[in-house]
Design a protein around this motif. Structure first.
Motif, PDB file in Angstrom:
ATOM      1  N   MET A  68       0.735  -1.151  -0.274  1.00  0.00           N
ATOM      2  CA  MET A  68       0.136   0.375   0.269  1.00  0.00           C
ATOM      3  C   MET A  68       0.604   1.330  -0.361  1.00  0.00           C
ATOM      4  O   MET A  68       0.708   2.557  -0.452  1.00  0.00           O
ATOM      5  N   GLU A  69       1.692   0.589   0.930  1.00  0.00           N
ATOM      6  CA  GLU A  69       2.763   2.316   0.971  1.00  0.00           C
ATOM      7  C   GLU A  69       3.620   2.473  -0.586  1.00  0.00           C
ATOM      8  O   GLU A  69       3.553   4.026  -1.092  1.00  0.00           O
ATOM      9  N   GLU A  70       3.724   1.708  -1.330  1.00  0.00           N
ATOM     10  CA  GLU A  70       4.366   1.366  -2.625  1.00  0.00           C
ATOM     11  C   GLU A  70       3.476   1.923  -3.665  1.00  0.00           C
ATOM     12  O   GLU A  70       3.723   3.402  -4.037  1.00  0.00           O
ATOM     13  N   LEU A  71       2.525   1.676  -3.446  1.00  0.00           N
ATOM     14  CA  LEU A  71       1.249   2.175  -4.750  1.00  0.00           C
ATOM     15  C   LEU A  71       0.982   3.934  -4.081  1.00  0.00           C
ATOM     16  O   LEU A  71       1.309   4.180  -4.677  1.00  0.00           O
ATOM     17  N   SER A  72       1.081   3.691  -2.762  1.00  0.00           N
ATOM     18  CA  SER A  72       0.674   5.539  -2.687  1.00  0.00           C
ATOM     19  C   SER A  72       1.680   6.047  -3.400  1.00  0.00           C
ATOM     20  O   SER A  72       1.386   7.942  -3.576  1.00  0.00           O
ATOM     21  N   GLN A  73       3.124   6.139  -2.995  1.00  0.00           N
ATOM     22  CA  GLN A  73       3.795   6.710  -3.582  1.00  0.00           C
ATOM     23  C   GLN A  73       4.005   7.145  -4.851  1.00  0.00           C
ATOM     24  O   GLN A  73       4.673   7.960  -5.127  1.00  0.00           O
ATOM     25  N   LEU A  74       3.698   5.571  -5.512  1.00  0.00           N
ATOM     26  CA  LEU A  74       4.585   6.092  -6.918  1.00  0.00           C
ATOM     27  C   LEU A  74       2.992   6.749  -7.828  1.00  0.00           C
ATOM     28  O   LEU A  74       3.317   7.681  -8.711  1.00  0.00           O
ATOM     29  N   ILE A  75       1.638   6.545  -6.540  1.00  0.00           N
ATOM     30  CA  ILE A  75       0.463   7.317  -7.686  1.00  0.00           C
ATOM     31  C   ILE A  75       0.207   9.051  -7.231  1.00  0.00           C
ATOM     32  O   ILE A  75      -0.857   9.632  -7.770  1.00  0.00           O
ATOM     33  N   THR A  85      -6.268   3.603   1.831  1.00  0.00           N
ATOM     34  CA  THR A  85      -6.132   3.027   2.586  1.00  0.00           C
ATOM     35  C   THR A  85      -7.076   1.896   2.108  1.00  0.00           C
ATOM     36  O   THR A  85      -7.620   1.449   1.296  1.00  0.00           O
ATOM     37  N   ALA A  86      -6.578   0.809   3.258  1.00  0.00           N
ATOM     38  CA  ALA A  86      -7.319  -0.966   2.692  1.00  0.00           C
ATOM     39  C   ALA A  86      -8.974  -0.390   4.068  1.00  0.00           C
ATOM     40  O   ALA A  86      -9.547   0.171   4.844  1.00  0.00           O
TER      41      ALA A  86
END
Length: 269
Positions: free
Chosen positions: A199-206, A211-212
């Motif tokens: 989730m952190e990687e995705l959040s940083q990417l986009i 949140t889950a």
């Protein structure tokens, strides 16, 4: 693992029936529960963006009227089918710039969409083996997460027609990013089993808060259970107050106070 891919390029504008631009309301709406016939999978039968809303043709008029009462002052709400089917939320993908439909879409359906959508929205048919585009793509007005096996040509069409940066990604080992993730320009909801690191990687990417959560009383298929834009959201009738609290918080639809209060009451009952 997440793989970055191409960026957007300008899409030519299309002449159509003159239609006013979408106007967001001054205050965000709260999340609303809806049902299509006896199904709580509203994301299967509807597609919502900041400039238009598509609702499946047929079924209960009640479903359409829920969307119309919330949205019609701001954006067009359009009855439609795709390839003669009603599962338009799973077959189409779009944002305020464009709408992509699979190759089973008829010329008549495309003409109907073009006639009713705002001028600025580009409608394009996509020749793609993975034809349930809504299951394979999660998109807002700036970024798109796509299935890792999507054709390179489709990826370029997404970048061009929707004017977004495209990233090939998985959501917690699930390649069907459109089924397990819903994005708006405010934030994103991913399924409950997504690891924190992913989730952190995705959040940083986009560059979006994520949140889950679950939908429809514990379902992890987020994309099928909720549709949202920057100022409104619609979820299945089975959705609990706790789940609605999470939706409203991540999509910034209301202050956390009342949402968490209703969640607490729901838990105590």
């Amino acid at each position: 693992p997440v793989y970055q891919s191409s960026c957007c390029s300008a899409a030519p504008q299309r002449a159509s029936v003159a239609r006013g631009p979408a106007r967001a309301p001054s205050e965000p709406h709260m999340a609303v529960r809806a049902q299509f016939e006896s199904s709580s999978e509203v994301g299967v039968f509807a597609r919502l963006t900041n400039s238009y809303c598509l609702c499946a043709l047929g079924g209960s008029e009640n479903f359409y009227s829920v969307f119309e009462s919330e949205l019609s002052k701001h954006i067009p709400v359009i009855h439609s089918t795709v390839g003669g089917t009603r599962i338009i939320g799973r077959l189409t993908v779009g944002n305020r710039h464009g709408l992509l439909v699979p190759n089973i879409t008829t010329d008549q359906e495309i003409m109907h969409l073009r006639n009713n959508l705002p001028d600025s929205v580009k409608v394009q048919r996509v020749e793609e083996r993975l034809s349930a585009l809504g299951n394979c793509v999660a998109v807002n007005d700036y970024v798109a997460l796509v299935h890792t096996d999507l054709d390179r040509e489709t990826e370029e069409i997404i970048a061009d027609a929707l004017k977004v940066d495209v990233f090939r990604a998985t959501v917690g080992q699930n390649a069907l990013v459109g089924s397990y993730c819903v994005l708006t320009n405010q934030g994103g909801l991913v399924h409950a089993r997504t690891p924190v690191q992913d989730m952190e990687e995705l959040s940083q990417l986009i560059q979006l808060p994520l949140t889950a959560g679950t939908i429809n009383r514990g379902s992890e298929v987020i994309g099928a259970g909720v549709v949202a834009n920057d100022w409104s959201a619609f979820c299945g009738m089975d959705t609990t107050a706790t789940e609605i609290g999470v939706i409203e918080q991540i999509f910034k639809l209301s202050t956390a106070g009342p949402a968490m209060q209703s969640a607490l009451i729901d838990t105590m009952m």
